[in-house]
Design an enzyme around this catalytic site. Structure first.
Site, PDB file in Angstrom:
ATOM      1  CG  HIS A 193      -1.583  -1.194   1.391  1.00 24.67           C
ATOM      2  ND1 HIS A 193      -2.562  -1.682   0.327  1.00 24.67           N
ATOM      3  CD2 HIS A 193      -1.505  -2.362   2.288  1.00 24.67           C
ATOM      4  CE1 HIS A 193      -3.210  -2.836   0.872  1.00 24.67           C
ATOM      5  NE2 HIS A 193      -2.463  -3.030   1.988  1.00 24.67           N
ATOM      6  CG  HIS A 216       3.207   5.427   6.827  1.00 28.24           C
ATOM      7  ND1 HIS A 216       2.976   5.299   7.953  1.00 28.24           N
ATOM      8  CD2 HIS A 216       1.957   6.104   6.193  1.00 28.24           C
ATOM      9  CE1 HIS A 216       1.742   5.512   8.562  1.00 28.24           C
ATOM     10  NE2 HIS A 216       1.331   5.934   7.252  1.00 28.24           N
ATOM     11  CG  HIS A 234      -1.315   8.322   3.287  1.00 27.83           C
ATOM     12  ND1 HIS A 234      -1.817   7.049   3.246  1.00 27.83           N
ATOM     13  CD2 HIS A 234      -0.702   8.423   4.561  1.00 27.83           C
ATOM     14  CE1 HIS A 234      -1.752   6.490   4.499  1.00 27.83           C
ATOM     15  NE2 HIS A 234      -1.040   7.378   5.263  1.00 27.83           N
ATOM     16  CD  GLU A 243      -4.337   8.842   4.487  1.00 26.61           C
ATOM     17  OE1 GLU A 243      -3.641   8.722   5.783  1.00 26.61           O
ATOM     18  OE2 GLU A 243      -5.041   8.033   3.700  1.00 26.61           O
ATOM     19  CG  HIS A 264       0.550   9.880   8.294  1.00 28.10           C
ATOM     20  ND1 HIS A 264      -0.597   9.073   7.531  1.00 28.10           N
ATOM     21  CD2 HIS A 264       0.131  11.159   8.328  1.00 28.10           C
ATOM     22  CE1 HIS A 264      -1.471   9.903   7.356  1.00 28.10           C
ATOM     23  NE2 HIS A 264      -1.250  11.152   7.647  1.00 28.10           N
ATOM     24  CB  THR A 311      -5.886   7.116   7.426  1.00 30.07           C
ATOM     25  OG1 THR A 311      -4.592   6.602   7.092  1.00 30.07           O
ATOM     26  CG2 THR A 311      -5.581   8.200   8.376  1.00 30.07           C
TER      27      THR A 311
HETATM   28  N1  LIG Z   1      -2.090   6.273   7.955  1.00 31.03           N
HETATM   29  S1  LIG Z   1      -1.889   6.059   9.642  1.00 31.03           S
HETATM   30  O1  LIG Z   1      -0.724   6.904  10.252  1.00 31.03           O
HETATM   31  O2  LIG Z   1      -3.241   6.458  10.203  1.00 31.03           O
HETATM   32  C1  LIG Z   1      -1.501   4.317  10.046  1.00 31.03           C
HETATM   33  C2  LIG Z   1      -0.494   4.226  11.043  1.00 31.03           C
HETATM   34  C3  LIG Z   1      -0.337   2.859  11.496  1.00 31.03           C
HETATM   35  F1  LIG Z   1       0.780   2.672  12.310  1.00 31.03           F
HETATM   36  C4  LIG Z   1      -1.000   1.807  10.942  1.00 31.03           C
HETATM   37  C5  LIG Z   1      -2.123   1.967  10.155  1.00 31.03           C
HETATM   38  C6  LIG Z   1      -2.205   3.556   9.594  1.00 31.03           C
HETATM   39  F2  LIG Z   1      -3.366   3.812   8.766  1.00 31.03           F
HETATM   40 ZN   LIG Z   2      -0.529   7.367   7.286  1.00 32.31          ZN
END
Ligand SMILES: NS(=O)(=O)c1cc(F)ccc1F
Ligand SMILES: [Zn+2]
Length: 268
Positions: free
Chosen positions: A71, A100, A102, A112, A125, A207
């Site tokens: 993803h 990571h 998006h 997002e 993030h 998310t």
């Molecule tokens: N996009 S997120 O930062 O909300 C997120 C962090 C995680 F550790 C696991 C799933 C997620 F979707």
């Molecule tokens: Zn994220």
């Protein structure tokens, strides 16, 4: 049919994307979901937040592992020496676990969170978990104050972001889902943060499925700049593990209803 969604992995296509996640992951239909559209006119300037400054301390690390999750890319950065505290986080200390990002098919979309309906070209993030109260990331993700995620918007500009370039330079080695490699360069997560440290904060969720409602969100107001070329490289990652090539051209969830949640801002 349920069978089709059951069979398919969740993703971002019409048949397995955000509109059908709630069928498989009930929390995705909850009342404190993320992301949200940040309506700046309703953000309350919370004097309480001004008092308790948000502070962070990260280590610089080399040989961090970067993974193609199918993803997107994810850098595993468990940093026992890192600390995120203050601001909306009460008395608890949160520790960096991973980061990571998006992105979208074009730079007209990709973030997002949106700001007054405007999407940015992407969103980074930095994911932290509450080590004061919980014993592991997995345990923390089961609690309403378990995680704290710092969100940083990407704007497209002419200067390439040197820290993001360290990520981009490894992507050819992790083209396929499940592949991972170590980033040889030293990464300092502080360099991902904008110079202006004003932010919005609200209570939300992961998310991506299972969309646990366990995240205290802190979204910086000021974007950082990346180049179109850097985003083009993100879109060359494959969502598949085999020869088939299905590029990860978008991996953002659209905004979810804020409902009656408070949206607070802090102009650091
Ligand atoms: N996009 S997120 O930062 O909300 C997120 C962090 C995680 F550790 C696991 C799933 C997620 F979707
Ligand atoms: Zn994220």
């Amino acid at each position: 049919t349920r069978a089709r969604v059951m069979a398919a992995e969740w993703g971002y296509s019409p048949t397995n994307g955000p509109d059908v996640w709630a069928r498989l992951f009930p929390q995705a239909g909850g009342a404190r979901q993320s992301p949200v559209d940040i309506c700046t006119s309703i953000a309350s300037s919370d004097s309480n937040l001004e008092m308790k400054k948000l502070t962070f301390a990260y280590e610089s690390q080399s040989d961090l592992r970067i993974l193609n999750t199918g993803h997107g890319w994810k850098v595993e950065a468990p940093q026992s020496g890192s600390r995120l505290e203050g601001g909306p986080l009460g008395e608890d200390i949160y520790q960096l676990e991973q980061f990571h990002c998006h992105w979208g098919e074009t730079s007209a979309e990709g973030s997002e969170h949106t700001v007054d309906g405007r999407a940015y070209a992407g969103e980074l993030h930095l994911v932290h978990w509450n080590t004061t109260k919980y014993q592991s990331f997995a345990e923390a993700a089961q609690h309403p104050d378990g995680l704290a995620v710092l969100g940083v918007f990407f704007d497209v500009g002419n200067e390439s972001n040197d820290e993001i370039e360290k990520i981009v330079s490894t992507l050819s080695e992790i083209k396929f889902k499940g592949q991972f490699t170590d980033i040889p360069d030293v990464i300092d997560p502080t360099t991902f943060l904008p110079s202006g440290l004003g932010y919005w904060t609200y209570l939300g969720s992961l998310t991506t499925p299972p969309c646990n409602e366990c995240v205290i969100w802190i979204v910086y107001k000021e974007p950082i700049t990346v180049t179109e070329e850097q985003l083009v490289q993100f879109r060359c990652l494959s969502a598949c593990s085999g020869e088939a090539e299905e590029f990860i051209v978008k991996n953002y969830r659209p905004p979810q209803p804020l409902g009656n949640r408070a949206l607070r801002e802090c102009n650091a």
